[in-house]
Design an enzyme around this catalytic site. Structure first.
Site, short mmCIF file in Angstrom:
data_model
loop_
_atom_site.label_atom_id
_atom_site.label_comp_id
_atom_site.label_asym_id
_atom_site.label_seq_id
_atom_site.Cartn_x
_atom_site.Cartn_y
_atom_site.Cartn_z
N LYS A 44 57.10 -28.20 60.25
CA LYS A 44 56.65 -27.39 59.12
C LYS A 44 57.41 -27.78 57.85
O LYS A 44 58.61 -28.09 57.91
CB LYS A 44 57.04 -25.96 59.50
CG LYS A 44 56.30 -24.85 58.86
CD LYS A 44 56.71 -23.59 59.64
CE LYS A 44 56.07 -22.31 59.15
NZ LYS A 44 55.04 -22.34 58.18
N ASN A 68 43.43 -22.67 53.98
CA ASN A 68 44.71 -21.97 54.05
C ASN A 68 45.41 -22.00 52.70
O ASN A 68 45.24 -22.94 51.92
CB ASN A 68 45.60 -22.57 55.14
CG ASN A 68 46.49 -23.69 54.63
OD1 ASN A 68 47.56 -23.44 54.07
ND2 ASN A 68 46.04 -24.93 54.78
N CYS A 129 50.82 -30.56 48.21
CA CYS A 129 50.40 -29.21 48.61
C CYS A 129 49.62 -28.53 47.50
O CYS A 129 50.13 -28.36 46.40
CB CYS A 129 51.59 -28.35 49.00
SG CYS A 129 51.05 -26.71 49.53
N THR A 266 44.75 -29.19 62.21
CA THR A 266 44.01 -27.97 62.54
C THR A 266 43.64 -27.87 64.02
O THR A 266 43.58 -26.76 64.56
CB THR A 266 42.75 -27.90 61.64
OG1 THR A 266 43.21 -27.94 60.28
CG2 THR A 266 41.95 -26.65 61.85
C1 LIG Z 1 48.11 -23.82 57.96
C2 LIG Z 1 48.46 -25.17 57.40
C3 LIG Z 1 49.74 -25.38 56.89
C4 LIG Z 1 50.09 -26.64 56.36
N1 LIG Z 1 51.36 -26.85 55.90
C5 LIG Z 1 51.72 -28.09 55.45
C6 LIG Z 1 53.07 -28.36 55.04
O1 LIG Z 1 53.95 -27.49 55.11
N2 LIG Z 1 53.35 -29.62 54.58
C7 LIG Z 1 52.40 -30.61 54.51
O2 LIG Z 1 52.71 -31.74 54.10
N3 LIG Z 1 51.13 -30.39 54.94
C8 LIG Z 1 50.77 -29.16 55.39
N4 LIG Z 1 49.48 -28.94 55.83
C9 LIG Z 1 48.49 -30.05 55.80
C10 LIG Z 1 48.36 -30.71 57.19
O3 LIG Z 1 49.58 -31.29 57.60
C11 LIG Z 1 47.25 -31.81 57.16
O4 LIG Z 1 47.58 -32.74 56.15
C12 LIG Z 1 45.87 -31.25 56.88
O5 LIG Z 1 45.68 -30.01 57.51
C13 LIG Z 1 44.75 -32.23 57.29
O6 LIG Z 1 44.73 -32.46 58.67
P1 LIG Z 1 43.77 -31.64 59.72
O7 LIG Z 1 42.39 -31.66 59.13
O8 LIG Z 1 43.91 -32.34 61.02
O9 LIG Z 1 44.31 -30.24 59.74
C14 LIG Z 1 49.12 -27.69 56.34
C15 LIG Z 1 47.83 -27.45 56.88
C16 LIG Z 1 47.50 -26.23 57.40
C17 LIG Z 1 46.11 -26.04 57.98
#
Ligand SMILES: Cc1cc2nc3c(=O)[nH]c(=O)nc-3n(C[C@H](O)[C@H](O)[C@H](O)COP(=O)(O)O)c2cc1C
Length: 304
Positions: A44, A68, A129, A266
């Site tokens: 995280k 989110n 972010c 996700t």
């Molecule tokens: C609930 C949530 C929290 C996230 N928190 C972070 C974070 O703290 N730092 C970061 O670099 N990316 C964060 N992300 C982005 C994810 O690491 C990822 O880049 C993004 O969700 C795309 O991948 P996915 O489609 O497989 O979820 C977060 C994503 C979600 C859904």
């Protein structure tokens, strides 16, 4: 099949990593599989001081994706190093710390603190972010600013590899990728979420208290594949791909367009054992397609 990958000095036993913010601090997922079977654990996002994050509701489901606006809630880097990191199997599976800060000085201080911990194998810099007021995606939308943050982190990272995480919320992702490569990044990861919103016609209110949030999940996979393809052709450092991966075939698609490794986001919320299964299934899915060597398959997309 030899699944090892070298991400600019970070060696993984297989290309399956977890995406920051979707796998807690790692130990929360220990009941669902063997953390040591993963290629890497990205924890995280951490900041220098603990953060409470944004007001609720912070999550909304949409067709094929999730919105989110957590706002980088976290326990702070010191508490992570003291209380969580020792419980992770960092000797067997590299632990990557994901960093968030409001300015370059804070990024540098945070990088110094995290890189000095023996159990942190590499740093992933979040300049992408979309859900925080200060800094966040702004760093990642300006190539010069992205380069400055990268330089500041590299200067304090010692021998630990630095991976910079890019945003798709830009006009030209290649320009940002080249800027961070020029500033010394050892690898690039992409993509972070796409800015989006969801509304309720009955209450006439946004579904997120923050109004807008980051879209993730299968809905963003085509955008992510395009970004990985464009960036991996334009830079000579390794690229890590993510965005909507929810099967072994999805992961292979990212490798085909040039990703050295992949991160699962996700999908961890829907199936907490998914990352572990993917690490197991990836070589089998590759073999079923007649792929005997991932390194020759990587980036072998036939275009035109
Ligand atoms: C609930 C949530 C929290 C996230 N928190 C972070 C974070 O703290 N730092 C970061 O670099 N990316 C964060 N992300 C982005 C994810 O690491 C990822 O880049 C993004 O969700 C795309 O991948 P996915 O489609 O497989 O979820 C977060 C994503 C979600 C859904």
């Amino acid at each position: 099949m030899d699944l090892r990958v070298d991400l600019g000095g970070l060696t993984l036993k297989n290309p399956v990593m977890t995406a920051s913010g979707t796998f807690g601090y790692g130990l929360e997922f220990a009941p669902y599989g063997d953390l040591r079977s993963l290629g890497g654990i990205v924890v995280k996002g951490l900041s220098l001081k603990p953060r409470e994050g944004n007001p609720v509701p912070r999550l909304a489901e949409t067709p094929s994706g999730m919105l989110n606006a957590i706002g980088l809630q976290n326990c702070g880097a010191e508490r992570f190093l003291k209380s969580m990191l020792p419980g992770l199997p960092w000797r067997e599976t590299p632990v990557v710390a994901n960093l968030y800060a409001c300015d370059t000085l804070e990024f540098a201080e945070l990088a110094g603190l995290l890189a000095s911990a023996e159990g942190v194998a590499a740093l992933e810099v979040n300049i992408s972010c979309p859900n925080v007021q200060a800094g966040g995606v702004l760093f990642g939308q300006d190539p010069a600013l992205a380069a400055r943050v990268t330089e500041a982190v590299k200067a304090r990272a010692g021998s630990k590899p630095v991976m910079v995480k890019l945003s798709p919320n830009v006009t030209d992702i290649v320009a940002v990728a080249k800027a961070v490569e020029g500033a010394g990044a050892d690898a690039i990861s992409l993509i972070n979420t796409l800015t989006g919103m969801a509304v309720d016609v009955r209450t006439r209110k946004p579904r997120l208290a923050n109004v807008v949030g980051g879209l993730s999940g299968p809905a963003i996979k085509p955008v992510a594949l395009r970004c990985v393809w464009q960036v991996s052709r334009a830079v000579s450092i390794p690229v890590v791909g993510m965005g909507g991966i929810s099967s072994a075939t999805d992961a292979l698609e990212f490798i085909l367009v040039g990703a050295g490794a992949v991160q699962v986001g996700t999908a961890n919320f829907l199936r907490p054992d998914f990352s572990f299964r993917l690490a197991e299934e990836l070589p089998l899915a590759a073999q079923a397609l007649g792929i005997t060597d991932l390194s020759t398959f990587r980036g072998s997309l036939a275009v035109g």
